[in-house]
Design an enzyme around this catalytic site. Sequence first.
Site: not given
Length: 941
Positions: A494, A498, A500, A507, A565, A778, A799
Amino acid sequence: MPILTAPTAEQHATGLGIGTPTPRLSWRFVLGEADENDNDWTQSAYDIEVQRSNASSTPESYHVDSPDSVLVPWPSTPLQSRERAGVRVRAFSRAGKPTEWSAWTAVECGLLDRKDWTAVPITSAAVSPVASPDVPAALRPLRFRKVFSVADATVATVARLYITGLGVYRAFLNGTRIGDHEMAPGWTSYKHHLNYETFEVTHLLRPGNNVLAVEVAEGWYAGRLGFHGGMRRIYGEDIGVMAQLEVGQGDGDDSDDKRQTIVTDSSWQCSPSATLRAEIYDGEFYDMREETEWTTSSSSSSSTAEATWSPVRTMAPPTAELVSPSAPPVRVTQTVKPLAVITTPSGKTILDFGQNLVGRLRVQLGALASLPRSHQVVFTHAEVLEHGELGIRPLRIAACKDTLIVDGTTATGEWNPNYTFHGFRYAQVEGFAQDQDQDQGQIKDRLLASVVADVLHTDMVRTGHFACSHPKVNKLHENTVWSMRGNFLSIPTDCPQRDERLGWTGDIQVFCNSANFLYNTAGMLGDWLRDLRAEQLLDSDDGVPPVVVPDILQTLWPHAPLAVWDDVTVLAPWDLYRSYGDAGFLQRQYDSMVAWVDRGVPRGADGLWVSTAPQLGDWLDPAAPPDKPEETRTSGILVADAYLVRVTDVLAQASAVLGKTADAIRYTADAHRVRAAFQNKYLTPAGLLVGDSQTGLALAIVFDLFPSAQTRAFAAARLVELVRAARFRVATGFAGTPLITHALTRAGQPQMAYRMLLETRSPSWMYPILMGATTIWERWDSMLPDGRINPGEMTSFNHYSLGSVVHWLHGSVAGVRCLEAGWRTFAVSPVPGGALTSAEASYETAYGRVQSKWSISDGDKFVLDVLVPANTRALVILPHERSAATEEGQDGRVVDEGQGRWVGSGRHHYESQWSSTAAWPPAALPGLFDAKDEPDSIAAV
Ligand code: BGC
């Protein structure tokens, strides 16, 4: 006559260490410059020559009458583990004339059988040392080595290193780095699959004593992963290495007496690394004072202390399948120099690289020579500045900080962190000069001269290019490429900065088509889908895949079905099949696709989603509050149901491709049923859609959800009204954004799509460009107009998802799109519009290069140049030949060919009359209370 490229094996990046004994072969055609004879060249047959590496074998020759040139079956008997073969091809024209032979290519199998491995993983015999008192939970990287002797006679034959890590590793032979792979062996679902890599190391061996040395850090295996503080040691408590160095024959003759094998076992030694801590989110901590000589045998070094070695502990062989990856490795692909050194309002020193990128810094140690022993130099990375200072809030719990403790010597050489990566444009530097009173100009010059950024990502082949007459649209495209690069680091993520950096399925689902055009993703995404399938089918029995793959969110995220997703299970294999013409993607993923549609989707009596299932839906709809991105104006269930029709359609087609006739009939009937149920639930007889949103209408138009041309036309007109009422600002999130420009084009209103593309007020594609973005954000307004970072805690500046508009730039603006899988046939049907006077795209297909290049001059003179590769055909439709019904259908359907024509390979030139300034610019719908004259907000060229 076309020239054939050397054949490639499967979707493998190099052909070294392939994981199948019967690799399918492909070759591409390169057309001679302006060679008239190339026109309409198709293959009628091919010859393959195979020269097995066993010296006694004679060359094998195969003649096959077939037009196929992509992934043709292995013609010979299966290869053995380690066996090498030379392969070359030539093709025959329709008239039976052969091309020249291609160059030879080498195909070499990896270790195909588990019993080929005699190595076992090793770790430190002592309790794994922790990194440092400040992060006691992080493991300190370990170094391993083995000194071994090679008989003179064996050197200079064939030597291969097969290696994997429990963690991420770098290996050395006699002090020289083996290969250039970074963050190896990459991130897989380690419980199910562990990648091993094959390296050619013949040239690094020497007679007599040799040293094989490997350093291992936590990486994804044992390091902290996930948000809210995340989890550590997800895959194991101990980091380690498993390596097998084989010196000797490589001809498939499996007799061990011809081979000397050095494997990780209890005879190896271990030592703690001088890198005290290496974490993906938090960065590295390197202590030069602890550095030792560890990659060569003792006497060879002069200044550095020798490492203190202690015993290792052998571990049980991995239960995961050992896999030779098809994906190319992560590499340093580019080096970027800093543009400027900034002094912030608070007096901090920040390097600006001018580009938001993913990678790491590399520092000339000579620049630190004047610093005293034990002095710390700290680099903190971030994507943006806020009020002139480093903007670290969006990084959440990720320090993104690398620290170097100098040893007070006048060291030469370079230092870079090896086992982390950061997403950054800016790096704050502390401690670079001891005395801040020194001449600031000199310090800045020294920084500029001694620090660079190395860009890291999976080293895929770049295949797609786009350019047009509008520099800001080109910038949007370039930013998308940068965001793809930054987020294709071993797995599709993604975001790269950060806490993640995870394989969020939604995505890549929305970006897959765009990605497949920009780079050859076949190896990387194929490998990733293998993990998706394993985690979906083996870790649960409900058919629902995890929302991130590899799945590390078990305790942080509910295991619940989510449309868009989870629909990646069906749509990504299909996109890959269409892009690369490889039905193997469908074959391998078929049970995963079926499990999701048959068992994963929770359905009500009407066959649609149960209406209570929570959804992310049109995630990040700009109307959603910053802290509630799922509170979208379009119903999440409507989005889910529209997607359900689409995935059922695709599954029906995939079943047909695989020859599963009964399934194809069943899913076609199912698609018919859920489509009717969708119409019954959401559509009025006239064609209005419940919810009446841009996303809802775009989904319904692109996924063919209307019962008749009339209702469809009615809905299209309504979509245009909504777009005009929104004054061309974006009103869609994750689900609608990839489709809105396609929907307007299919509705016969491409000028509306162009007008949206060029809108500059937020939310829009152009707003970030005008704010100086160098990657895709993002959120449409990740940076607010006043220079504040969006207050949402989830605010990345890298993103790729909203960059999926490039799919429309390629397919409609430049006008190239795949019809038959693998681009065996394709359309060239540009849709000029807006203020654009030219556009072009090129794409390296499995057959060769496709190109479309158009321009408009003198107001209405339209010129189009097309390149069609050998063995393919193109449907060329000029703008004036498009009928109102010439639409971009899903899956390569051309609803109406207008007055287009089919052409064969070669270069084609067309001239006609066309003015795209008609109906430009379209006007917004004035609202009751709006001022009549809105300031012009079309991006200037
Ligand atoms: C990620 C998204 C992802 C989403 C799903 C975010 O934190 O960055 O891109 O798809 O979560 O909830």
